[in-house]
Scaffold this active site. Structure first.
Site, PDB file in Angstrom:
ATOM      1  N   ARG A 194      -3.939  10.102   6.673  1.00 31.02           N
ATOM      2  CA  ARG A 194      -2.625   9.457   6.521  1.00 31.02           C
ATOM      3  C   ARG A 194      -1.730   9.729   7.722  1.00 31.02           C
ATOM      4  O   ARG A 194      -0.816   8.958   8.016  1.00 31.02           O
ATOM      5  CB  ARG A 194      -1.914   9.979   5.268  1.00 31.02           C
ATOM      6  CG  ARG A 194      -2.571   9.555   3.955  1.00 31.02           C
ATOM      7  CD  ARG A 194      -1.621   9.802   2.802  1.00 31.02           C
ATOM      8  NE  ARG A 194      -2.306   9.828   1.515  1.00 31.02           N
ATOM      9  CZ  ARG A 194      -2.599   8.737   0.795  1.00 31.02           C
ATOM     10  NH1 ARG A 194      -2.254   7.546   1.225  1.00 31.02           N
ATOM     11  NH2 ARG A 194      -3.213   8.864  -0.364  1.00 31.02           N
ATOM     12  N   GLY A 205       0.436   5.085  -0.023  1.00 34.31           N
ATOM     13  CA  GLY A 205       0.097   4.513   1.275  1.00 34.31           C
ATOM     14  C   GLY A 205       1.221   3.928   2.105  1.00 34.31           C
ATOM     15  O   GLY A 205       1.122   3.882   3.320  1.00 34.31           O
ATOM     16  N   ASP A 234      -5.642  -5.650  -0.783  1.00 36.84           N
ATOM     17  CA  ASP A 234      -7.094  -5.713  -0.716  1.00 36.84           C
ATOM     18  C   ASP A 234      -7.563  -6.742  -1.764  1.00 36.84           C
ATOM     19  O   ASP A 234      -7.551  -7.945  -1.507  1.00 36.84           O
ATOM     20  CB  ASP A 234      -7.598  -4.284  -0.982  1.00 36.84           C
ATOM     21  CG  ASP A 234      -9.090  -4.109  -0.796  1.00 36.84           C
ATOM     22  OD1 ASP A 234      -9.675  -4.814   0.022  1.00 36.84           O
ATOM     23  OD2 ASP A 234      -9.669  -3.237  -1.477  1.00 36.84           O
TER      24      ASP A 234
HETATM   25  P1  IMP Z   1      -5.850  -3.718  -4.295  1.00 34.50           P
HETATM   26  O1  IMP Z   1      -5.284  -3.512  -5.654  1.00 34.50           O
HETATM   27  O2  IMP Z   1      -7.339  -3.863  -4.303  1.00 34.50           O
HETATM   28  O3  IMP Z   1      -5.170  -4.833  -3.527  1.00 34.50           O
HETATM   29  O4  IMP Z   1      -5.654  -2.385  -3.497  1.00 34.50           O
HETATM   30  C1  IMP Z   1      -4.435  -1.964  -3.158  1.00 34.50           C
HETATM   31  C2  IMP Z   1      -4.349  -0.497  -2.861  1.00 34.50           C
HETATM   32  O5  IMP Z   1      -5.601   0.162  -2.625  1.00 34.50           O
HETATM   33  C3  IMP Z   1      -3.593  -0.382  -1.582  1.00 34.50           C
HETATM   34  O6  IMP Z   1      -2.239  -0.267  -1.866  1.00 34.50           O
HETATM   35  C4  IMP Z   1      -4.157   0.857  -0.951  1.00 34.50           C
HETATM   36  O7  IMP Z   1      -3.387   1.965  -1.349  1.00 34.50           O
HETATM   37  C5  IMP Z   1      -5.564   0.953  -1.469  1.00 34.50           C
HETATM   38  N1  IMP Z   1      -6.504   0.380  -0.476  1.00 34.50           N
HETATM   39  C6  IMP Z   1      -7.163  -0.790  -0.544  1.00 34.50           C
HETATM   40  N2  IMP Z   1      -7.947  -0.994   0.520  1.00 34.50           N
HETATM   41  C7  IMP Z   1      -7.783   0.082   1.306  1.00 34.50           C
HETATM   42  C8  IMP Z   1      -8.308   0.464   2.597  1.00 34.50           C
HETATM   43  O8  IMP Z   1      -9.093  -0.227   3.270  1.00 34.50           O
HETATM   44  N3  IMP Z   1      -7.879   1.665   3.053  1.00 34.50           N
HETATM   45  C9  IMP Z   1      -7.010   2.464   2.390  1.00 34.50           C
HETATM   46  N4  IMP Z   1      -6.479   2.139   1.208  1.00 34.50           N
HETATM   47  C10 IMP Z   1      -6.870   0.965   0.666  1.00 34.50           C
HETATM   48 MG    MG Z   2      -0.984   1.122  -1.569  1.00 35.15          MG
END
Ligand code: IMP
Ligand code: MG
Length: 186
Positions: free
Chosen positions: A172, A45, A110
């Site tokens: 993307r 991402g 997130d």
């Molecule tokens: P976390 O571990 O829940 O903080 O998620 C982190 C990863 O999940 C990010 O680096 C993103 O690649 C993906 N991610 C989380 N939320 C979203 C979103 O709303 N859209 C797209 N990718 C997301």
């Molecule tokens: Mg990410």
């Protein structure tokens, strides 16, 4: 707007993103300009963001990538983080961080699980410092309280796409950041 963009509500335009990057560049330069940091982009991402970000950092730095995944085929984090891409100069899946100032660059924080996992891994390798720069943050979904040192935008509790971020591998390539108007339930 193309047909494939019809499901997306725009949150931040290309210009707003560039303005945020210029601001972040100033903040980051203040701390890192004499430190030759290791900028660590989290795949997939952050690829677009980190490419634009390092071009506003006019000092010596090095760049690495790591691939991390905590998502399946849906919009909910599984909570379990796996390393999907290793860099060539790595030790146990992680680049050599010893005595380096590491700046982790993410597309979105997130739940916080991914960043917290990565920070812990890096700390095992005795870095000089570890800080986090993320383009977006979704505070409503946080499970792990993780400090964000450099933040582009706070985003609402929606599934965010564009400018590197995907839904099921799509979107993307958008120049802007938006959210899916009708995300399928996980
Ligand atoms: P976390 O571990 O829940 O903080 O998620 C982190 C990863 O999940 C990010 O680096 C993103 O690649 C993906 N991610 C989380 N939320 C979203 C979103 O709303 N859209 C797209 N990718 C997301
Ligand atoms: Mg990410």
């Amino acid at each position: 707007m193309n047909n494939y963009e019809k499901d997306i509500e725009v949150l931040f335009s290309e210009k707003e993103i560039q303005d945020a990057i210029n601001r972040l560049g100033g903040e980051i330069t203040g701390f890192y300009k004499d430190k030759n940091p290791l900028v660590l982009g989290v795949l997939k991402g952050s690829f677009m963001f980190v490419a634009d970000l390092i071009r506003v950092l006019n000092f010596e730095l090095e760049m690495e990538f790591i691939g991390l995944s905590s998502y399946g085929e849906c919009t909910e984090s599984s909570g379990e983080v796996t390393i999907t891409v290793k860099s060539p100069d790595v030790l146990e899946g992680i680049p050599v961080y010893q005595n380096r100032h590491v700046l982790v660059v993410e597309d979105i924080v997130d739940s916080g699980n991914t960043i917290s996992f990565l920070k812990e891994k890096i700390m095992e390798h005795s870095p000089a410092s570890v800080k986090v720069c993320t383009l977006t943050s979704k505070p409503a979904r946080r499970e792990v309280d993780i400090p964000i040192d450099y933040l582009g935008f706070k985003v609402p509790n929606k599934f965010i796409v564009g400018y590197g971020m995907d839904y099921n591998g799509k979107y993307r390539n958008l120049h802007y950041i938006g959210y899916l108007k009708n995300p399928p339930s996980p």
